[in-house]
Structures are given as structure tokens and as C-alpha cells.
Design a protein around this motif. Structure first.
Motif, PDB file in Angstrom:
ATOM      1  N   ALA A  78       0.816  -1.224   0.000  1.00  0.00           N
ATOM      2  CA  ALA A  78       0.000   0.000   0.000  1.00  0.00           C
ATOM      3  C   ALA A  78       0.843   1.264   0.000  1.00  0.00           C
ATOM      4  CB  ALA A  78      -0.952  -0.012   1.207  1.00  0.00           C
ATOM      5  N   ILE A  79       1.871   1.307  -0.844  1.00  0.00           N
ATOM      6  CA  ILE A  79       2.730   2.494  -0.885  1.00  0.00           C
ATOM      7  C   ILE A  79       1.937   3.745  -1.271  1.00  0.00           C
ATOM      8  CG2 ILE A  79       3.481   1.969  -3.244  1.00  0.00           C
ATOM      9  CD1 ILE A  79       6.061   3.383  -2.693  1.00  0.00           C
ATOM     10  N   TYR A  80       0.971   3.614  -2.158  1.00  0.00           N
ATOM     11  CA  TYR A  80       0.173   4.775  -2.577  1.00  0.00           C
ATOM     12  C   TYR A  80      -0.585   5.354  -1.389  1.00  0.00           C
ATOM     13  CZ  TYR A  80      -3.438   7.521  -4.945  1.00  0.00           C
ATOM     14  OH  TYR A  80      -4.289   8.538  -5.345  1.00  0.00           O
ATOM     15  N   GLU A  81      -1.261   4.488  -0.634  1.00  0.00           N
ATOM     16  CA  GLU A  81      -2.005   4.965   0.529  1.00  0.00           C
ATOM     17  C   GLU A  81      -1.076   5.560   1.584  1.00  0.00           C
ATOM     18  OE1 GLU A  81      -4.574   1.743  -1.308  1.00  0.00           O
ATOM     19  OE2 GLU A  81      -2.455   2.078  -0.913  1.00  0.00           O
ATOM     20  N   ARG A  82       0.095   4.937   1.774  1.00  0.00           N
ATOM     21  CA  ARG A  82       1.025   5.425   2.808  1.00  0.00           C
ATOM     22  C   ARG A  82       1.614   6.781   2.441  1.00  0.00           C
ATOM     23  NH1 ARG A  82       5.456   1.761   3.597  1.00  0.00           N
ATOM     24  NH2 ARG A  82       4.946   0.602   1.709  1.00  0.00           N
ATOM     25  N   LEU A  83       1.831   7.020   1.161  1.00  0.00           N
ATOM     26  CA  LEU A  83       2.283   8.332   0.726  1.00  0.00           C
ATOM     27  C   LEU A  83       1.145   9.350   0.795  1.00  0.00           C
ATOM     28  CD1 LEU A  83       4.471   7.360  -2.368  1.00  0.00           C
ATOM     29  CD2 LEU A  83       5.292   8.376  -0.238  1.00  0.00           C
ATOM     30  N   ALA A  84      -0.047   8.915   0.430  1.00  0.00           N
ATOM     31  CA  ALA A  84      -1.195   9.820   0.409  1.00  0.00           C
ATOM     32  C   ALA A  84      -1.562  10.317   1.811  1.00  0.00           C
ATOM     33  CB  ALA A  84      -2.396   9.121  -0.224  1.00  0.00           C
ATOM     34  N   LEU A  85      -1.335   9.483   2.821  1.00  0.00           N
ATOM     35  CA  LEU A  85      -1.699   9.856   4.185  1.00  0.00           C
ATOM     36  C   LEU A  85      -0.931  11.075   4.686  1.00  0.00           C
ATOM     37  CD1 LEU A  85      -2.088   6.394   5.966  1.00  0.00           C
ATOM     38  CD2 LEU A  85      -3.845   8.142   5.714  1.00  0.00           C
ATOM     39  N   SER A  86       0.252  11.305   4.147  1.00  0.00           N
ATOM     40  CA  SER A  86       1.063  12.432   4.612  1.00  0.00           C
ATOM     41  C   SER A  86       0.974  13.632   3.665  1.00  0.00           C
ATOM     42  CB  SER A  86       2.529  11.997   4.752  1.00  0.00           C
ATOM     43  OG  SER A  86       3.045  11.547   3.514  1.00  0.00           O
TER      44      SER A  86
ATOM     45  N   ASN B 149      -1.665  16.554   1.306  1.00  0.00           N
ATOM     46  CA  ASN B 149      -2.987  17.150   1.153  1.00  0.00           C
ATOM     47  C   ASN B 149      -3.607  16.701  -0.166  1.00  0.00           C
ATOM     48  OD1 ASN B 149      -1.934  18.805  -0.953  1.00  0.00           O
ATOM     49  ND2 ASN B 149      -1.290  20.353   0.536  1.00  0.00           N
ATOM     50  N   GLU B 150      -4.846  17.130  -0.416  1.00  0.00           N
ATOM     51  CA  GLU B 150      -5.586  16.646  -1.594  1.00  0.00           C
ATOM     52  C   GLU B 150      -4.873  16.996  -2.899  1.00  0.00           C
ATOM     53  OE1 GLU B 150     -10.046  17.137  -3.582  1.00  0.00           O
ATOM     54  OE2 GLU B 150      -9.653  17.810  -1.531  1.00  0.00           O
ATOM     55  N   LYS B 151      -4.306  18.191  -2.971  1.00  0.00           N
ATOM     56  CA  LYS B 151      -3.606  18.623  -4.178  1.00  0.00           C
ATOM     57  C   LYS B 151      -2.368  17.775  -4.432  1.00  0.00           C
ATOM     58  CE  LYS B 151      -1.625  22.754  -6.354  1.00  0.00           C
ATOM     59  NZ  LYS B 151      -1.308  24.203  -6.163  1.00  0.00           N
ATOM     60  N   GLU B 152      -1.625  17.453  -3.369  1.00  0.00           N
ATOM     61  CA  GLU B 152      -0.409  16.649  -3.508  1.00  0.00           C
ATOM     62  C   GLU B 152      -0.735  15.203  -3.845  1.00  0.00           C
ATOM     63  OE1 GLU B 152       1.304  17.528   0.286  1.00  0.00           O
ATOM     64  OE2 GLU B 152       2.797  18.881  -0.587  1.00  0.00           O
ATOM     65  N   VAL B 153      -1.851  14.705  -3.328  1.00  0.00           N
ATOM     66  CA  VAL B 153      -2.287  13.342  -3.656  1.00  0.00           C
ATOM     67  C   VAL B 153      -2.598  13.242  -5.142  1.00  0.00           C
ATOM     68  CG1 VAL B 153      -4.101  11.609  -3.320  1.00  0.00           C
ATOM     69  CG2 VAL B 153      -3.136  12.789  -1.348  1.00  0.00           C
ATOM     70  N   LYS B 154      -3.209  14.282  -5.701  1.00  0.00           N
ATOM     71  CA  LYS B 154      -3.520  14.293  -7.135  1.00  0.00           C
ATOM     72  C   LYS B 154      -2.242  14.252  -7.960  1.00  0.00           C
ATOM     73  CE  LYS B 154      -6.855  14.307 -10.104  1.00  0.00           C
ATOM     74  NZ  LYS B 154      -7.841  13.202 -10.098  1.00  0.00           N
ATOM     75  N   LYS B 155      -1.193  14.914  -7.468  1.00  0.00           N
ATOM     76  CA  LYS B 155       0.090  14.905  -8.175  1.00  0.00           C
ATOM     77  C   LYS B 155       0.680  13.500  -8.236  1.00  0.00           C
ATOM     78  CE  LYS B 155       1.770  19.638  -7.517  1.00  0.00           C
ATOM     79  NZ  LYS B 155       2.832  20.473  -6.892  1.00  0.00           N
ATOM     80  N   LEU B 156       0.419  12.701  -7.205  1.00  0.00           N
ATOM     81  CA  LEU B 156       0.921  11.324  -7.204  1.00  0.00           C
ATOM     82  C   LEU B 156       0.399  10.566  -8.417  1.00  0.00           C
ATOM     83  CD1 LEU B 156       0.557  10.246  -3.448  1.00  0.00           C
ATOM     84  CD2 LEU B 156       2.680  10.750  -4.662  1.00  0.00           C
ATOM     85  N   ALA B 157      -0.867  10.808  -8.748  1.00  0.00           N
ATOM     86  CA  ALA B 157      -1.482  10.107  -9.875  1.00  0.00           C
ATOM     87  C   ALA B 157      -1.001  10.651 -11.209  1.00  0.00           C
ATOM     88  CB  ALA B 157      -3.002  10.222  -9.785  1.00  0.00           C
ATOM     89  N   GLN B 158      -0.547  11.908 -11.224  1.00  0.00           N
ATOM     90  CA  GLN B 158      -0.146  12.541 -12.480  1.00  0.00           C
ATOM     91  C   GLN B 158       1.350  12.423 -12.758  1.00  0.00           C
ATOM     92  OE1 GLN B 158      -1.593  16.459 -11.621  1.00  0.00           O
ATOM     93  NE2 GLN B 158      -3.682  16.021 -12.306  1.00  0.00           N
ATOM     94  N   LYS B 159       2.164  12.450 -11.692  1.00  0.00           N
ATOM     95  CA  LYS B 159       3.607  12.490 -11.872  1.00  0.00           C
ATOM     96  C   LYS B 159       4.367  11.450 -11.062  1.00  0.00           C
ATOM     97  CE  LYS B 159       3.561  17.482 -12.802  1.00  0.00           C
ATOM     98  NZ  LYS B 159       4.099  18.815 -12.406  1.00  0.00           N
ATOM     99  N   GLY B 160       3.670  10.677 -10.236  1.00  0.00           N
ATOM    100  CA  GLY B 160       4.367   9.744  -9.355  1.00  0.00           C
ATOM    101  C   GLY B 160       4.925  10.482  -8.151  1.00  0.00           C
ATOM    102  N   GLN B 161       5.865   9.861  -7.460  1.00  0.00           N
ATOM    103  CA  GLN B 161       6.458  10.462  -6.269  1.00  0.00           C
ATOM    104  C   GLN B 161       7.558  11.445  -6.671  1.00  0.00           C
ATOM    105  OE1 GLN B 161       8.399   7.735  -3.619  1.00  0.00           O
ATOM    106  NE2 GLN B 161       8.513   9.182  -1.927  1.00  0.00           N
ATOM    107  N   ILE B 162       7.352  12.722  -6.377  1.00  0.00           N
ATOM    108  CA  ILE B 162       8.325  13.764  -6.673  1.00  0.00           C
ATOM    109  C   ILE B 162       9.067  14.123  -5.386  1.00  0.00           C
ATOM    110  CG2 ILE B 162       8.689  16.079  -7.597  1.00  0.00           C
ATOM    111  CD1 ILE B 162       7.587  14.094  -9.623  1.00  0.00           C
ATOM    112  N   ILE B 163      10.391  14.051  -5.416  1.00  0.00           N
ATOM    113  CA  ILE B 163      11.202  14.341  -4.232  1.00  0.00           C
ATOM    114  C   ILE B 163      11.797  15.737  -4.366  1.00  0.00           C
ATOM    115  CG2 ILE B 163      13.119  13.569  -2.783  1.00  0.00           C
ATOM    116  CD1 ILE B 163      10.858  11.564  -2.953  1.00  0.00           C
ATOM    117  N   GLU B 164      11.253  16.698  -3.609  1.00  0.00           N
ATOM    118  CA  GLU B 164      11.744  18.074  -3.656  1.00  0.00           C
ATOM    119  C   GLU B 164      12.071  18.627  -2.274  1.00  0.00           C
ATOM    120  OE1 GLU B 164       9.404  19.709  -7.630  1.00  0.00           O
ATOM    121  OE2 GLU B 164       8.445  19.920  -5.669  1.00  0.00           O
TER     122      GLU B 164
END
Length: 347
Positions: free
Chosen positions: A163-171, A173-188
Motif C-alpha cells: 500500500a505504498i500509494y495509501e502510505r504516501l497519500a496519508l502524509s 494534502n488533496e492537491k499533492e495526492v492528485k500529483k501522485l497520480a499525475q507524476k508519481g512520487q516527486i522528491i523536492e
């Protein structure tokens, strides 16, 4: 072999290897686009049937027999059903230009697509796993990550099950969760590398406390590749039990990594019990030491992660400053989590 002959051999060898890689990629893309077109034809054929459910079932059965007789393995009823689903799930990906080409030029569509652009970059086995994910945002995330990180089908399945998607999404906000679906995990920034917790089921530890911090550390080192996949993008292993000394007293950092995307050291302290304020104070000392004595001027501040069996949110709240961006406490799980439970937490 002369130096000239050796250079010639290496140059020719590279050309051949590049050609082979290109052929494999093109074959894979052509196969996937062919499966996509087969799925489309099946759907269109079903829509002409009077009793769609029974018609489709019998049609796929007959089609499978004919294709298997003509082309051999790969055209079972199950696989044809996956092709059908493949088209339904990914039909919006193919541009209008290719969608509106007449049926007579379907073959040209496939091979022109291969030469111009690869719509599907993973293997058919990857897409079968992805098609089991009903949520399109979650499915997009796993496809992007599998492609960017060269995940095998086995690793893709493991990451989904953990459940890596859920574990990343928990930390996020809604806008950043949407980015996960569009760009994957971005490390900045430091918090981008964090998950709600870490899953260490590959260590084969029992959920009870009958193991030491040394056992935990040794298990991680023995399964370092698995652990680094669990950590995520950009991590490089620097060492274990890194020692430094103050006025005759020695201290040891359990695990030291470097994240090339954040351009900073990431320190891990392993705890098998509940987090205490002493644990946080110890990590603060480690981070301060690395910031003042180890990191280069152009590198970013060190991150400290206390990996513990149980967090203590109150202790964290009153020990760390409100604007803390360098020290984090995260729980680890010795067994795979329940995806349903994590999805409920996301809301």
C-alpha cells in the motif's frame, strides 16, 4: 588483439546491443498495441450481439480456439478478457488521431505508433497487475513508479500489496495526492521521502518484541536492496554504525544514507519499542553533528528518521519545534498492512 581492433569490436558490439534493445522495445510496444486493438474489436463485436453476456462468453471461447490453433499460446479466454479490459481502461490514452483512423488501416496505426511514440512502456504482465487496480489515480501512480524505477512485476505486486500509494497519500494534502497520480512520487523537500509508516515484512520478523535492535539492523543490512526499495527514490547507502566521539564518549548512528535528489544525508536510528523524548534528543545530536562536521557547505541540512515500533505523537509534538523539517519519527510494521484500513484513513 590490437588497440584499433579492440576499439572496433567495442563500437560494433554497442551498435548490436542497442539494436537488440530497440527491437525488444518495439516488439513489446507492437504487442501491447495489438492487444489494445484486439480488445477494441472484441468490444465492438459484443455491441452487435443480441444477448451481450452469453454472446460474449461464447464468442471469446470460439475466438480463443481459433487463435490458439492458428498462432499457438497466448490467446486463452482469460487473456482475451484481459485484452478487452485493457482497451476499456486505456482507451483514452490513445490520441484522437489514432482512434479515428479507419479499421482498414489498423495495422498501419500499430506500426506508425511504434515508430513515433510508445503509449505503453511496461510489459503485458505489468499491465495485467495494473488492471487489477480499479482506482484510476492509484493505477496511474503505480504505472509511473514502475516505469521510472524499473520495477519487476514481482516488485510492482509487492509495492501494491504494501500500500505504498495509501502510505504516501496519508502524509499529503488533496492537491499533492492528485500529483501522485499525475507524476508519481516527486522528491523536492524532506517530507516528500516520508511514508505514513514503513513495511518491513521482508525481514521475516515476528510481531512480538523477541528481537533486539541489533537483530533489526542486521536484518535490514542483509536485505538492503529490499529496504532501499521500501525507502523510495534517490537513496544511496553510506554505512552502518557510523561512529563519532565527543570528549572520549563514542556514539553510533545505526544507518546512514544519502539522498541524491534532496542532496543531503539521511540518518536512521532503530528502536524496537515506543518512542521516547530521549530518542528524539539523541537523533537531534546526530543531525547536528552531521550538519556541522560532515556535510559540505553546498549540501542541504541532514534529515533524521527514528524508525520505531510505536510512535508517541504527544512526545513528538512537545519535543520538536513546530516548524520542524529535519527530524521525524515513523513506525515500522513487520507484516503487510491492510489496504482497506489505510484507504479508510485517507477518506
Amino acid at each position: 588483439m590490437s588497440q584499433l581492433s579492440s576499439h572496433l569490436f567495442i563500437s560494433v558490439k554497442q551498435l548490436i546491443e542497442n539494436a537488440k534493445s530497440s527491437i525488444v522495445r518495439n516488439i513489446n510496444t507492437a504487442m501491447l498495441l495489438t492487444y489494445f486493438e484486439i480488445g477494441k474489436v472484441i468490444i465492438e463485436n459484443e455491441q452487435d450481439g443480441k444477448d451481450r453476456a452469453e454472446y460474449a462468453k461464447e464468442t471469446l471461447k470460439n475466438l480463443s480456439k481459433q487463435l490458439t490453433k492458428e498462432f499457438g499460446r497466448g490467446y486463452s479466454v482469460d487473456n482475451l478478457q484481459w485484452m478487452r479490459k485493457f482497451y476499456l481502461m486505456y482507451q483514452n490514452r490513445i490520441s484522437e488521431k489514432y482512434e479515428t483512423v479507419s479499421r482498414n488501416s489498423a495495422e498501419a496505426v500499430i506500426y506508425e505508433s511504434v515508430s513515433r511514440n510508445s503509449f505503453f512502456s511496461l510489459s503485458w504482465s505489468h499491465y495485467i497487475q495494473l488492471m487489477k487496480i480499479e482506482n484510476s489515480d492509484e493505477r496511474n501512480f503505480y504505472e509511473i513508479e514502475a516505469n521510472q524505477n524499473n520495477w519487476s512485476v514481482r516488485e510492482l505486486t509487492r509495492q501494491f500489496n504494501s500500500a505504498i500509494y495509501e502510505r504516501l497519500a496519508l502524509s499529503r494534502n488533496e492537491k499533492e495526492v492528485k500529483k501522485l497520480a499525475q507524476k508519481g512520487q516527486i522528491i523536492e523537500k524532506p517530507t516528500d521521502v516520508l511514508k505514513s509508516h514503513y513495511v518491513l515484512e521482508f525481514l521475516d520478523l515476528n510481531e512480538d518484541n523477541r528481537y533486539s535492535e541489533s537483530d533489526l539492523e542486521t536484518g535490514i543490512i542483509n536485505k538492503l536492496e529490499h529496504f532501499m526499495l521500501e525507502l523510495g527514490k534517490g537513496f544511496l547507502f553510506e554505512g552502518r554504525q557510523r561512529r563519532f566521539t565527543f570528549e572520549g564518549d563514542s556514539f553510533f548512528v545505526d544507518l546512514v544514507f544519502y539522498n541524491r535528489l534532496l542532496r543531503c544525508f539521511v540518518l536512521f536510528d532503530l528502536k524496537i519499542g515506543k518512542l521516547t523524548h530521549q530518542d528524539i534528543g539523541q537523533m537531534q545530536m546526530y543531525v547536528n553533528y552531521y550538519d556541522r562536521k560532515v556535510k559540505l557547505e553546498e549540501e542541504n541540512p541532514t534529515i533524521g528518521i527514528i524508525l520505531c515500533k510505536e510512535e508517541n505523537k504527544t512526545v513528538i509534538e512537545f519535543t520538536l519545534p513546530e516548524n520542524n523539517n529535519t527530524i521525524f519519527a515513523k513506525e515500522y510494521r513487520a507484516i503487510l498492512p491492510s489496504k482497506e484500513e489505510l484507504k479508510k484513513q485517507i477518506g
